[in-house]
Design a protein around this motif. Structure first.
Motif, PDB file in Angstrom:
ATOM      1  N   LEU A   1       7.707  43.102 -36.617  1.00 65.13           N
ATOM      2  CA  LEU A   1       8.808  43.640 -37.416  1.00 65.13           C
ATOM      3  C   LEU A   1       9.924  42.605 -37.548  1.00 65.13           C
ATOM      4  O   LEU A   1      10.561  42.493 -38.604  1.00 65.13           O
ATOM      5  CB  LEU A   1       9.349  44.928 -36.785  1.00 65.13           C
ATOM      6  CG  LEU A   1       8.447  46.156 -36.871  1.00 65.13           C
ATOM      7  CD1 LEU A   1       9.026  47.319 -36.081  1.00 65.13           C
ATOM      8  CD2 LEU A   1       8.218  46.569 -38.321  1.00 65.13           C
ATOM      9  N   GLU A   2      10.131  41.862 -36.476  1.00 65.03           N
ATOM     10  CA  GLU A   2      11.165  40.826 -36.538  1.00 65.03           C
ATOM     11  C   GLU A   2      10.746  39.717 -37.509  1.00 65.03           C
ATOM     12  O   GLU A   2      11.561  39.251 -38.316  1.00 65.03           O
ATOM     13  CB  GLU A   2      11.426  40.256 -35.145  1.00 65.03           C
ATOM     14  CG  GLU A   2      12.744  39.500 -35.066  1.00 65.03           C
ATOM     15  CD  GLU A   2      12.949  38.804 -33.728  1.00 65.03           C
ATOM     16  OE1 GLU A   2      12.051  38.838 -32.873  1.00 65.03           O
ATOM     17  OE2 GLU A   2      14.028  38.201 -33.557  1.00 65.03           O
TER      18      GLU A   2
ATOM     19  N   ASN B   1       3.014  50.160 -24.230  1.00 63.95           N
ATOM     20  CA  ASN B   1       3.688  48.866 -24.323  1.00 63.95           C
ATOM     21  C   ASN B   1       2.861  47.851 -25.112  1.00 63.95           C
ATOM     22  O   ASN B   1       3.418  47.007 -25.803  1.00 63.95           O
ATOM     23  CB  ASN B   1       3.966  48.313 -22.928  1.00 63.95           C
ATOM     24  CG  ASN B   1       5.108  49.030 -22.266  1.00 63.95           C
ATOM     25  OD1 ASN B   1       5.905  49.676 -22.931  1.00 63.95           O
ATOM     26  ND2 ASN B   1       5.187  48.932 -20.951  1.00 63.95           N
ATOM     27  N   GLY B   2       1.565  47.967 -24.966  1.00 69.81           N
ATOM     28  CA  GLY B   2       0.661  47.081 -25.690  1.00 69.81           C
ATOM     29  C   GLY B   2       0.753  47.222 -27.192  1.00 69.81           C
ATOM     30  O   GLY B   2       0.268  46.368 -27.945  1.00 69.81           O
ATOM     31  N   GLN B   3       1.355  48.297 -27.633  1.00 64.59           N
ATOM     32  CA  GLN B   3       1.598  48.495 -29.065  1.00 64.59           C
ATOM     33  C   GLN B   3       3.046  48.129 -29.410  1.00 64.59           C
ATOM     34  O   GLN B   3       3.327  47.509 -30.428  1.00 64.59           O
ATOM     35  CB  GLN B   3       1.385  49.960 -29.464  1.00 64.59           C
ATOM     36  CG  GLN B   3      -0.046  50.403 -29.560  1.00 64.59           C
ATOM     37  CD  GLN B   3      -0.753  49.859 -30.767  1.00 64.59           C
ATOM     38  OE1 GLN B   3      -1.431  48.840 -30.665  1.00 64.59           O
ATOM     39  NE2 GLN B   3      -0.624  50.500 -31.905  1.00 64.59           N
ATOM     40  N   ILE B   4       3.936  48.550 -28.548  1.00 60.29           N
ATOM     41  CA  ILE B   4       5.358  48.409 -28.843  1.00 60.29           C
ATOM     42  C   ILE B   4       5.807  46.952 -28.964  1.00 60.29           C
ATOM     43  O   ILE B   4       6.389  46.561 -29.976  1.00 60.29           O
ATOM     44  CB  ILE B   4       6.204  49.149 -27.766  1.00 60.29           C
ATOM     45  CG1 ILE B   4       5.995  50.665 -27.916  1.00 60.29           C
ATOM     46  CG2 ILE B   4       7.684  48.799 -27.905  1.00 60.29           C
ATOM     47  CD1 ILE B   4       6.614  51.491 -26.809  1.00 60.29           C
ATOM     48  N   TYR B   5       5.527  46.164 -27.952  1.00 59.89           N
ATOM     49  CA  TYR B   5       6.049  44.800 -27.968  1.00 59.89           C
ATOM     50  C   TYR B   5       5.485  43.933 -29.098  1.00 59.89           C
ATOM     51  O   TYR B   5       6.253  43.287 -29.815  1.00 59.89           O
ATOM     52  CB  TYR B   5       5.881  44.143 -26.592  1.00 59.89           C
ATOM     53  CG  TYR B   5       6.830  44.716 -25.568  1.00 59.89           C
ATOM     54  CD1 TYR B   5       8.188  44.454 -25.654  1.00 59.89           C
ATOM     55  CD2 TYR B   5       6.393  45.547 -24.554  1.00 59.89           C
ATOM     56  CE1 TYR B   5       9.088  44.992 -24.728  1.00 59.89           C
ATOM     57  CE2 TYR B   5       7.276  46.098 -23.627  1.00 59.89           C
ATOM     58  CZ  TYR B   5       8.625  45.810 -23.720  1.00 59.89           C
ATOM     59  OH  TYR B   5       9.503  46.343 -22.816  1.00 59.89           O
ATOM     60  N   PRO B   6       4.181  43.927 -29.298  1.00 61.19           N
ATOM     61  CA  PRO B   6       3.676  43.145 -30.428  1.00 61.19           C
ATOM     62  C   PRO B   6       4.197  43.638 -31.784  1.00 61.19           C
ATOM     63  O   PRO B   6       4.444  42.843 -32.678  1.00 61.19           O
ATOM     64  CB  PRO B   6       2.157  43.316 -30.337  1.00 61.19           C
ATOM     65  CG  PRO B   6       1.908  43.654 -28.908  1.00 61.19           C
ATOM     66  CD  PRO B   6       3.096  44.470 -28.497  1.00 61.19           C
TER      67      PRO B   6
ATOM     68  N   TYR C   1      12.030  48.353 -24.211  1.00 60.78           N
ATOM     69  CA  TYR C   1      11.994  49.233 -23.039  1.00 60.78           C
ATOM     70  C   TYR C   1      12.698  50.556 -23.329  1.00 60.78           C
ATOM     71  O   TYR C   1      12.180  51.630 -23.015  1.00 60.78           O
ATOM     72  CB  TYR C   1      12.665  48.534 -21.856  1.00 60.78           C
ATOM     73  CG  TYR C   1      12.445  49.210 -20.534  1.00 60.78           C
ATOM     74  CD1 TYR C   1      11.336  48.906 -19.765  1.00 60.78           C
ATOM     75  CD2 TYR C   1      13.345  50.147 -20.046  1.00 60.78           C
ATOM     76  CE1 TYR C   1      11.128  49.512 -18.543  1.00 60.78           C
ATOM     77  CE2 TYR C   1      13.142  50.766 -18.825  1.00 60.78           C
ATOM     78  CZ  TYR C   1      12.038  50.454 -18.070  1.00 60.78           C
ATOM     79  OH  TYR C   1      11.830  51.066 -16.869  1.00 60.78           O
ATOM     80  N   ASP C   2      13.853  50.457 -23.957  1.00 58.33           N
ATOM     81  CA  ASP C   2      14.595  51.668 -24.332  1.00 58.33           C
ATOM     82  C   ASP C   2      13.765  52.559 -25.252  1.00 58.33           C
ATOM     83  O   ASP C   2      13.728  53.777 -25.096  1.00 58.33           O
ATOM     84  CB  ASP C   2      15.883  51.295 -25.081  1.00 58.33           C
ATOM     85  CG  ASP C   2      16.856  50.510 -24.215  1.00 58.33           C
ATOM     86  OD1 ASP C   2      16.793  50.632 -22.987  1.00 58.33           O
ATOM     87  OD2 ASP C   2      17.675  49.762 -24.788  1.00 58.33           O
TER      88      ASP C   2
END
Lengths: 182, 182
Positions: free
Chosen positions: A51-52, A41-46, A23-24
């Motif tokens: 990356l994790e 968001n559809g790009q960021i969260y996945p 979110y940040d």
DNA sequence: CCAGGCATGTAATCTGTTACATGATTTA
DNA sequence: TAAATCATGTAACAGATTACATGCCTGG
């Protein structure tokens, strides 16, 4: 093949500046670089998830304050390496699609008056963005001058100068069209 | 859902100006509006096919000169209607991704000298584009002044003014970084 | 003769948006 | 108590790029 997504790099870059949540990051992108870079968001969260998994970022315990669910990430050494490699590559994609300019190019299909109205409205939008960028710049000026700051400063200036030029272009174009008999 | 593709509208718009082939359209887009709108062949040809199927465009006989295979299209009345509806809608998408600015934002990860070099190179690119746009503008000035022309003129100016502002921004940024000790 | 431009097109594959779902918390 | 914001996430779907294939023609 669709060219390699750059999303991961901006996420890594933001996490290289400071630990934060998805979110940040979304906020930082929208507010700070939104005028030349967008992510949904559809790009960021996945992407964060991936990356994790690849161990380029890690979750850390949000030490405080949140009753709210919030996942704070930090960048790993390997993540920094990957990020650094990307920064060092001296190649850049540039993709722009400005539908306003496109419609204006086909402006002959509309009345002159209508095009003038549109330009005026567009100018208002541009001016608003410029004001926001300028206030960000002055806020930045008040804070301590770190090494990082100079580049944010420079980058903000590009937005401000572009907005300024766009605004002037609007005026010029409006007066041209008015001469035509708006 | 992925937002509606605008490709069809730019194709219809170009065909509303004059009859041409997919190759011609690609050229026109690259040369005339390339600095704010891009299309790839992988979009253009399939879209032309679909537009023909929907009877928004038609093939015409290329009366002359081509030994080369070349499919010339013309816009139909229905095509003009669809195009007109789009032009009249007072809404515009804007998507930008400028990887150069993004990398510069993260410039602290590079030496100052390196960032200066990049800015100089970027400025050269910007200046070249500006020169091209200016020559297009003067060429346009020589031709007859039709109604269409004024909008191309205006649109070209936006590119020129943007390039100019970008170029000045490069100089400003370079001198800022040099003060830092490049 | 060969490189490069003219010219059309497809396949593979990823990219990216929108829209929705979920739920907690804050503010008016 | 309702709306807005915080916060994370997914599914569906189309969009878009790249890379390749094909073949002709022109200029050096």
């Amino acid at each position: 093949m669709a060219r390699e997504s750059k999303t991961k790099y901006i996420l890594l870059g933001m996490l290289a500046i400071k630990n934060c949540s998805g979110y940040d990051i979304k906020q930082m992108i929208d507010v700070n670089v939104g005028y030349f870079w967008q992510e949904s968001n559809g790009q960021i969260y996945p992407t964060l998830k991936k990356l994790e998994e690849c161990k380029l970022i890690e979750r850390i315990e949000e030490d405080r304050d949140s009753t709210r669910e919030k996942k704070i990430y930090t960048i790993t050494l390997e993540g920094k390496r990957i990020f650094q490699n990307w920064v060092e590559e001296d190649e850049y994609i540039l993709s722009i699609r400005n539908e306003f300019l496109l419609k204006l190019t086909f402006g002959t299909n509309l009345t002159v008056r209508k095009n003038i109205e549109r330009l005026k409205k567009y100018k208002r939008g541009v001016s608003e963005k410029k004001t926001i960028l300028e206030s960000m710049k002055s806020r930045l000026g008040l804070e301590e001058q770190t090494d990082q700051h100079i580049y944010w400063y420079i980058q903000l200036d590009s937005g401000i100068l572009m907005s300024q030029a766009m605004s002037e272009w609007c005026d010029l174009s409006i007066s041209r069209l008015e001469k035509l008999g708006g």
